[in-house]
Design an enzyme around this catalytic site. Structure first.
Site, PDB file in Angstrom:
ATOM      1  N   GLY A 124      19.886   2.593  -5.563  1.00 17.93           N
ATOM      2  CA  GLY A 124      20.282   2.676  -6.972  1.00 17.93           C
ATOM      3  C   GLY A 124      19.401   3.623  -7.774  1.00 17.93           C
ATOM      4  O   GLY A 124      19.637   3.826  -8.958  1.00 17.93           O
ATOM      5  N   ASN A 146      14.346  11.016   4.489  1.00 13.60           N
ATOM      6  CA  ASN A 146      15.434  10.039   4.456  1.00 13.60           C
ATOM      7  C   ASN A 146      15.852   9.852   2.998  1.00 13.60           C
ATOM      8  O   ASN A 146      15.045   9.515   2.150  1.00 13.60           O
ATOM      9  CB  ASN A 146      14.922   8.714   5.047  1.00 13.60           C
ATOM     10  CG  ASN A 146      15.865   7.559   4.754  1.00 13.60           C
ATOM     11  OD1 ASN A 146      17.086   7.753   4.687  1.00 13.60           O
ATOM     12  ND2 ASN A 146      15.315   6.365   4.576  1.00 13.60           N
ATOM     13  N   ASN A 184      23.998   2.693 -55.239  1.00 14.79           N
ATOM     14  CA  ASN A 184      24.970   1.786 -54.610  1.00 14.79           C
ATOM     15  C   ASN A 184      24.395   0.411 -54.314  1.00 14.79           C
ATOM     16  O   ASN A 184      25.098  -0.440 -53.810  1.00 14.79           O
ATOM     17  CB  ASN A 184      25.516   2.411 -53.324  1.00 14.79           C
ATOM     18  CG  ASN A 184      24.433   2.650 -52.300  1.00 14.79           C
ATOM     19  OD1 ASN A 184      23.281   2.885 -52.662  1.00 14.79           O
ATOM     20  ND2 ASN A 184      24.780   2.593 -51.034  1.00 14.79           N
ATOM     21  N   ALA A 241      19.906  -2.202  -5.798  1.00 18.94           N
ATOM     22  CA  ALA A 241      19.432  -2.017  -7.177  1.00 18.94           C
ATOM     23  C   ALA A 241      18.676  -3.227  -7.698  1.00 18.94           C
ATOM     24  O   ALA A 241      18.697  -3.523  -8.878  1.00 18.94           O
ATOM     25  CB  ALA A 241      20.633  -1.723  -8.082  1.00 18.94           C
ATOM     26  N   ARG A 268       6.151   1.364  -9.611  1.00 19.46           N
ATOM     27  CA  ARG A 268       5.478   2.651  -9.859  1.00 19.46           C
ATOM     28  C   ARG A 268       5.839   3.271 -11.207  1.00 19.46           C
ATOM     29  O   ARG A 268       5.190   4.195 -11.665  1.00 19.46           O
ATOM     30  CB  ARG A 268       5.809   3.619  -8.703  1.00 19.46           C
ATOM     31  CG  ARG A 268       5.106   3.259  -7.404  1.00 19.46           C
ATOM     32  CD  ARG A 268       5.748   3.909  -6.194  1.00 19.46           C
ATOM     33  NE  ARG A 268       6.975   3.220  -5.778  1.00 19.46           N
ATOM     34  CZ  ARG A 268       7.699   3.541  -4.703  1.00 19.46           C
ATOM     35  NH1 ARG A 268       7.310   4.555  -3.954  1.00 19.46           N
ATOM     36  NH2 ARG A 268       8.783   2.862  -4.394  1.00 19.46           N
TER      37      ARG A 268
HETATM   38  C1  UD1 Z   1      13.226   4.225   0.287  1.00 13.59           C
HETATM   39  C2  UD1 Z   1      13.214   4.361   1.814  1.00 13.59           C
HETATM   40  C3  UD1 Z   1      12.632   5.727   2.181  1.00 13.59           C
HETATM   41  C4  UD1 Z   1      13.447   6.824   1.515  1.00 13.59           C
HETATM   42  C5  UD1 Z   1      13.534   6.592   0.002  1.00 13.59           C
HETATM   43  C6  UD1 Z   1      14.536   7.577  -0.620  1.00 13.59           C
HETATM   44  C7  UD1 Z   1      12.862   2.114   2.724  1.00 13.59           C
HETATM   45  C8  UD1 Z   1      11.892   1.160   3.315  1.00 13.59           C
HETATM   46  N1  UD1 Z   1      12.384   3.298   2.388  1.00 13.59           N
HETATM   47  O1  UD1 Z   1      11.889   4.245  -0.163  1.00 13.59           O
HETATM   48  O2  UD1 Z   1      12.688   5.906   3.588  1.00 13.59           O
HETATM   49  O3  UD1 Z   1      12.865   8.084   1.785  1.00 13.59           O
HETATM   50  O4  UD1 Z   1      14.001   5.267  -0.288  1.00 13.59           O
HETATM   51  O5  UD1 Z   1      14.576   7.454  -1.986  1.00 13.59           O
HETATM   52  O6  UD1 Z   1      14.019   1.783   2.612  1.00 13.59           O
HETATM   53  N2  UD1 Z   1      15.617  -2.402  -3.511  1.00 13.59           N
HETATM   54  C9  UD1 Z   1      16.274  -3.617  -3.530  1.00 13.59           C
HETATM   55  N3  UD1 Z   1      15.646  -4.707  -3.027  1.00 13.59           N
HETATM   56  C10 UD1 Z   1      14.414  -4.656  -2.487  1.00 13.59           C
HETATM   57  C11 UD1 Z   1      13.743  -3.417  -2.455  1.00 13.59           C
HETATM   58  C12 UD1 Z   1      14.380  -2.304  -2.953  1.00 13.59           C
HETATM   59  O7  UD1 Z   1      17.407  -3.706  -4.012  1.00 13.59           O
HETATM   60  O8  UD1 Z   1      13.930  -5.706  -2.056  1.00 13.59           O
HETATM   61  C13 UD1 Z   1      16.283  -1.221  -4.073  1.00 13.59           C
HETATM   62  C14 UD1 Z   1      15.492  -0.583  -5.195  1.00 13.59           C
HETATM   63  O9  UD1 Z   1      15.873  -1.140  -6.464  1.00 13.59           O
HETATM   64  C15 UD1 Z   1      15.878   0.883  -5.079  1.00 13.59           C
HETATM   65  C16 UD1 Z   1      16.239   1.057  -3.616  1.00 13.59           C
HETATM   66  O10 UD1 Z   1      16.404  -0.231  -3.081  1.00 13.59           O
HETATM   67  O11 UD1 Z   1      16.987   1.192  -5.885  1.00 13.59           O
HETATM   68  C17 UD1 Z   1      15.143   1.798  -2.831  1.00 13.59           C
HETATM   69  O12 UD1 Z   1      13.931   1.076  -2.995  1.00 13.59           O
HETATM   70  P1  UD1 Z   1      12.576   1.836  -3.326  1.00 13.59           P
HETATM   71  O13 UD1 Z   1      11.507   0.837  -3.536  1.00 13.59           O
HETATM   72  O14 UD1 Z   1      12.792   2.849  -4.360  1.00 13.59           O
HETATM   73  O15 UD1 Z   1      12.303   2.557  -1.923  1.00 13.59           O
HETATM   74  P2  UD1 Z   1      11.473   3.889  -1.678  1.00 13.59           P
HETATM   75  O16 UD1 Z   1      10.031   3.540  -1.637  1.00 13.59           O
HETATM   76  O17 UD1 Z   1      11.894   4.938  -2.592  1.00 13.59           O
HETATM   77 MG    MG Z   2      12.982   4.904  -4.343  1.00 17.39          MG
END
Ligand code: UD1
Ligand code: MG
Length: 495
Positions: free
Chosen positions: A124, A192, A409, A32, A38
């Site tokens: 998260g 995934n 009041n 998280a 985005r």
């Molecule tokens: C990620 C997965 C993807 C999957 C998708 C599902 C990877 C590389 N990709 O992509 O395969 O289909 O989730 O929702 O894992 N976060 C951290 N630290 C970081 C980067 C991210 O804590 O350095 C946390 C983010 O806050 C988030 C979660 O990890 O809650 C997922 O990161 P996000 O950037 O949303 O990954 P997706 O591009 O969605």
């Molecule tokens: Mg994500």
């Protein structure tokens, strides 16, 4: 590990100590720390709300009943705010600074995970996940000899997600991120979820081999899967029966979609419990709201926060009720706004009534249209039927407040109370200048500006005495007619 500072300790309370036996060998890590670029927001992604709660709170709540050894939340952007949300659920936090990808986030949590045999990793930003689904993922993983078991889903529109490359049967070859898909792989629609159960002994050696081989130069947790299978380890996939549970929130549109599902689930639960919702898709209800049997909620109503509505109530269209308690058999006419207040049974209110915080309307009272209450008590069976402002006031039982009555009041510096007794009659359009007391059974003459207290059973009247001038109106009319005549003659000549 760089940036892996432990910023909170885990709390094992007396209440949860006995139930932790179930998953004593399991640590849960919630990722998280990301900003959520985005979303184009100054608020960190996991702090955005869907279904009436911050995203990360939903995830922690889903984990709590699993009774894991510990829950570790990896925080980064707006770390303190995220920590404040998860701490009440016995979750600890570790700080990931900077955020170098999902793989890096997991490595940062390694020390906090300690010697747990299994590690459940969750993003998260996927808040719809249910405890039961996680339970079966963990069970499947425990029963197998797999290094990892991935929760997957089959989506009609898989873009934006990493895709599952199957080996055969239940087993997975790799996860391919969207940006790295070949044209052929773009057809893959199993995604995934970013929810995995790992065997720790197999996880850490694989993580050590993950390289930042991508455009963003980040460590991707997804790459650990390819490393594992390359080492001959088994990786399994468990397809979730309800694909909605794994939807992530990367964009505002994703947030809106996920919020929609939460609201659907809440409405379905209330309808199962015997609540009638008219045009349910227009009704917005927060997760902690409770509603009693045979209550009818009309279209376009919002029930928010900790609101409790009793049985056999009717909440009519356009009303918004937040953090308030309504007893049984209450009628809320259209377009009322009720905040942090209490409404006892058999009250009728509105249309267009407003209860500001700390108001209490007692049994059988009536609050009519365009009435505003603020920090006031309206006693049993009393009526404030039309166009009134009642602030910092206490009104007793069976009292009638005439149309347009105002409690004054505020003197520009301080607020003052108004006390009105039982069986009082306040004439219409009265101004009660606080502090002032109207005794039991007293009357106030219509149009009065009351600046002194009125004793019990007295009449208080404070207005200019009326004077009638006989014949004044007909004389006036004659004078006006005479003054107009010459002008009319001139007009007809011109024609
Ligand atoms: C990620 C997965 C993807 C999957 C998708 C599902 C990877 C590389 N990709 O992509 O395969 O289909 O989730 O929702 O894992 N976060 C951290 N630290 C970081 C980067 C991210 O804590 O350095 C946390 C983010 O806050 C988030 C979660 O990890 O809650 C997922 O990161 P996000 O950037 O949303 O990954 P997706 O591009 O969605
Ligand atoms: Mg994500």
């Amino acid at each position: 590990m760089r940036g892996g500072k432990l910023i909170a300790k885990y709390r094992v309370t007396r209440e949860n100590a006995h139930v932790m036996a179930n998953n004593r060998d399991l640590a849960i890590v919630i990722l998280a720390a990301g900003k959520g670029t985005r979303l184009r927001s100054s608020l960190a992604k996991v702090l955005h709300a869907a279904g009436g709660r911050p995203l990360v709170e939903h995830v922690v709540r889903a984990c709590q009943p699993l009774r894991a050894k510990k829950i570790v939340v990896v925080v980064g952007h707006q770390a303190e705010k995220v920590q404040a949300i998860v701490e009440p659920f016995d979750a600890g936090t570790v700080l990931q600074q900077p955020q170098n990808g999902t793989g890096h986030a997991l490595l940062v949590a390694r020390r906090a995970i300690g010697n747990a045999k299994h590690v459940l990793v969750l993003p998260g930003d996927a808040p719809l996940i249910r405890t039961g689904t996680l339970k079966s993922l963990i069970e499947k993983h425990r029963k197998s000899n797999a290094a990892a078991t991935i929760l997957t889903a089959v989506l009609a529109e898989p873009s934006g997600y990493g895709r599952i490359l199957r080996k055969g049967g239940d087993t997975v070859a790799a996860i391919i991120e969207e940006s790295q898909l070949t044209d052929e792989q773009k057809e893959l629609n199993e995604i995934n979820s970013s929810m995995y159960c790992f065997t720790a002994a197999k996880l850490w050696p694989a993580m050590a081999e993950v390289k930042p081989n991508n455009r963003h130069r980040e460590l991707y947790l997804t790459d650990a899967i390819g490393v594992m299978t390359g080492k001959g380890e088994m990786v399994l996939a468990e397809v979730t029966p309800d694909a909605r549970e794994v939807l992530g929130c990367n964009t505002r549109a994703d947030l809106a979609g996920v919020d929609h599902t939460f609201r659907d689930w809440k409405r379905e639960a209330l309808m199962r419990d015997g609540v009638t919702l008219q045009l349910p898709e227009t009704v917005l209800i927060d997760p902690d709201v409770a509603v009693g049997e045979d209550t009818v909620i009309e279209p376009c109503v919002q029930l928010l926060g900790s609101t409790k509505v009793g049985a056999r109530c009717v909440v009519k269209t356009g009303s918004v009720i937040a953090d308030s308690v309504l007893d049984d058999d209450v009628t809320v006419e259209p377009h009322c706004v009720i905040s942090a207040s209490r409404v006892d049974s058999n009250v009728i209110m509105g249309p267009f009534a407003r209860l500001r915080p700390h108001s209490h309307v007692k049994k059988g009272a009536k609050i009519g249209n365009f009435v505003e209450l603020k920090k006031s008590v309206v006693g049993e069976g009393s009526k404030v039927p039309h166009l009134s402002y009642v602030g910092d006031a206490k009104i007793g039982r069976h009292t009638n407040i005439g149309a347009g009555t105002i409690t004054c009041n505020y003197d520009g510096f301080h607020k003052y109370p108004t006390t009105i007794g039982n069986k009082v009659f306040i004439g219409s359009d009265s101004a009660l200048v606080a502090p002032v007391k109207i005794g039991d059974g007293a009357y106030v003459g219509a149009g009065s500006t009351i600046t002194e207290s009125v004793p019990a059973d007295a009449l208080g009247i404070a207005r200019g005495r009326q004077v009638n001038k006989p014949g004044w109106a007909s004389k006036k009319r004659r004078e006006l007619a005479a003054a107009e005549k010459p002008a009319k003659k001139k007009k007809s000549k011109r024609r």
